[in-house]
Design an enzyme around this catalytic site. Sequence first.
Site, PDB file in Angstrom:
ATOM      1  CG  HIS A  39      83.400 112.213  35.716  1.00 57.04           C
ATOM      2  ND1 HIS A  39      83.706 110.909  35.469  1.00 57.04           N
ATOM      3  CD2 HIS A  39      84.116 112.567  36.795  1.00 57.04           C
ATOM      4  CE1 HIS A  39      84.586 110.483  36.359  1.00 57.04           C
ATOM      5  NE2 HIS A  39      84.839 111.474  37.181  1.00 57.04           N
ATOM      6  CB  CYS A  45      75.505 102.882  40.220  1.00 53.86           C
ATOM      7  SG  CYS A  45      74.514 102.020  38.991  1.00 53.86           S
ATOM      8  CB  SER A  84      82.908 111.901  31.387  1.00 50.78           C
ATOM      9  OG  SER A  84      82.157 110.811  30.942  1.00 50.78           O
ATOM     10  CB  SER A  85      85.724 106.897  32.218  1.00 48.57           C
ATOM     11  OG  SER A  85      85.559 105.602  31.787  1.00 48.57           O
ATOM     12  CG  HIS A 123      86.988 105.487  36.512  1.00 49.59           C
ATOM     13  ND1 HIS A 123      85.962 105.231  37.392  1.00 49.59           N
ATOM     14  CD2 HIS A 123      86.498 106.364  35.607  1.00 49.59           C
ATOM     15  CE1 HIS A 123      84.888 105.897  36.995  1.00 49.59           C
ATOM     16  NE2 HIS A 123      85.187 106.595  35.914  1.00 49.59           N
ATOM     17  CD  GLU A 174      82.727 101.384  37.861  1.00 48.54           C
ATOM     18  OE1 GLU A 174      82.150 102.288  37.233  1.00 48.54           O
ATOM     19  OE2 GLU A 174      82.807 100.219  37.442  1.00 48.54           O
TER      20      GLU A 174
HETATM   21  S1  SF4 Z   1      76.923 104.002  33.777  1.00 49.20           S
HETATM   22 FE1  SF4 Z   1      77.598 103.692  35.894  1.00 49.20          FE
HETATM   23  S2  SF4 Z   1      76.217 104.905  37.118  1.00 49.20           S
HETATM   24 FE2  SF4 Z   1      75.268 104.670  35.117  1.00 49.20          FE
HETATM   25  S3  SF4 Z   1      73.890 102.893  35.343  1.00 49.20           S
HETATM   26 FE3  SF4 Z   1      75.852 102.187  34.531  1.00 49.20          FE
HETATM   27  S4  SF4 Z   1      77.007 101.595  36.339  1.00 49.20           S
HETATM   28 FE4  SF4 Z   1      75.351 102.866  37.040  1.00 49.20          FE
END
Ligand code: SF4
Length: 280
Positions: free
Chosen positions: A43, A97, A219-220, A125, A127
Amino acid sequence: MKVILADYSGFCFGVEKAINTTFEELEKKQVKDNISSLGPLIHNNQVVKDLEEKGVKVFEDINDISTGSVIVRSHGVSEEIYEIAKDKGLNIIDATCPFVRRIQNIAKKYHDKGYTIAIIGNPKHPEVIGINGWCNNEAIIIKDEENLKQIPKFDKLCVVAQTTMSVDQYEKIIEQLENYANEIVKFNTICSATKERQLAAKNLAEKVEAMIVIGGYHSSNTQKLVSICEEIKPDATYHVETVEDLPLKDIKQYKIVGVTAGASTPKWIINEIIHKLSNI
Ligand code: SF4
């Protein structure tokens, strides 16, 4: 002006990994000419533009990608997207991630065991949409305490959280959710990078006159940082994406300013802003 940078500002481990993976792939001849990302990689408009110039095309829908390699960004995607990509013969570059992968695994495991999955997070979102896709899109998604009024009682409930959820908000919701199920298993899946960043921003906001929060407007995790800082500095929190957005006229009145940045903010943007502020 004295400028203090909060600890844990900028790229988190997951974003750094996604960026590095993408640049490594761009080096490889066979994918260089045909590499797509499912949604913007991070983002941050500046980074996405840079990647586009290097040849990474952004698509929102897997059905629009017909050949080559497709990057799954750190937010992750549903199980179905992997299947579609495989059927289409696309080469998947998976930058999900590991913290998000863990939530997907929990959602799948407990869904298979007959639990209803509850995701505390923003239903829009990517995710959260991705996690829901690991439990047959049957999760109940709770964004705030208001949502609790609309949900029924469950027999077995498994609760997870969007990684960038605010810790306070999560705790408020989880406390009330206890009344909604006969059996409840809870996983606080807010990632440690998020917790540390939020705490550091909060601590710094208490010590300074004003806070500058750097990060994408969409960006959340940056928006969460803004609301955390606003709670402490309601009239002196500024959300900016780049150095050009700094409201210099307003900021000039302060002698000591704190800076924090969301997980998708590259170092060069943070440095540029610190440099500008330090010269006031
Ligand atoms: S903010 Fe999201 S991408 Fe970054 S380490 Fe945490 S889970 Fe992973």
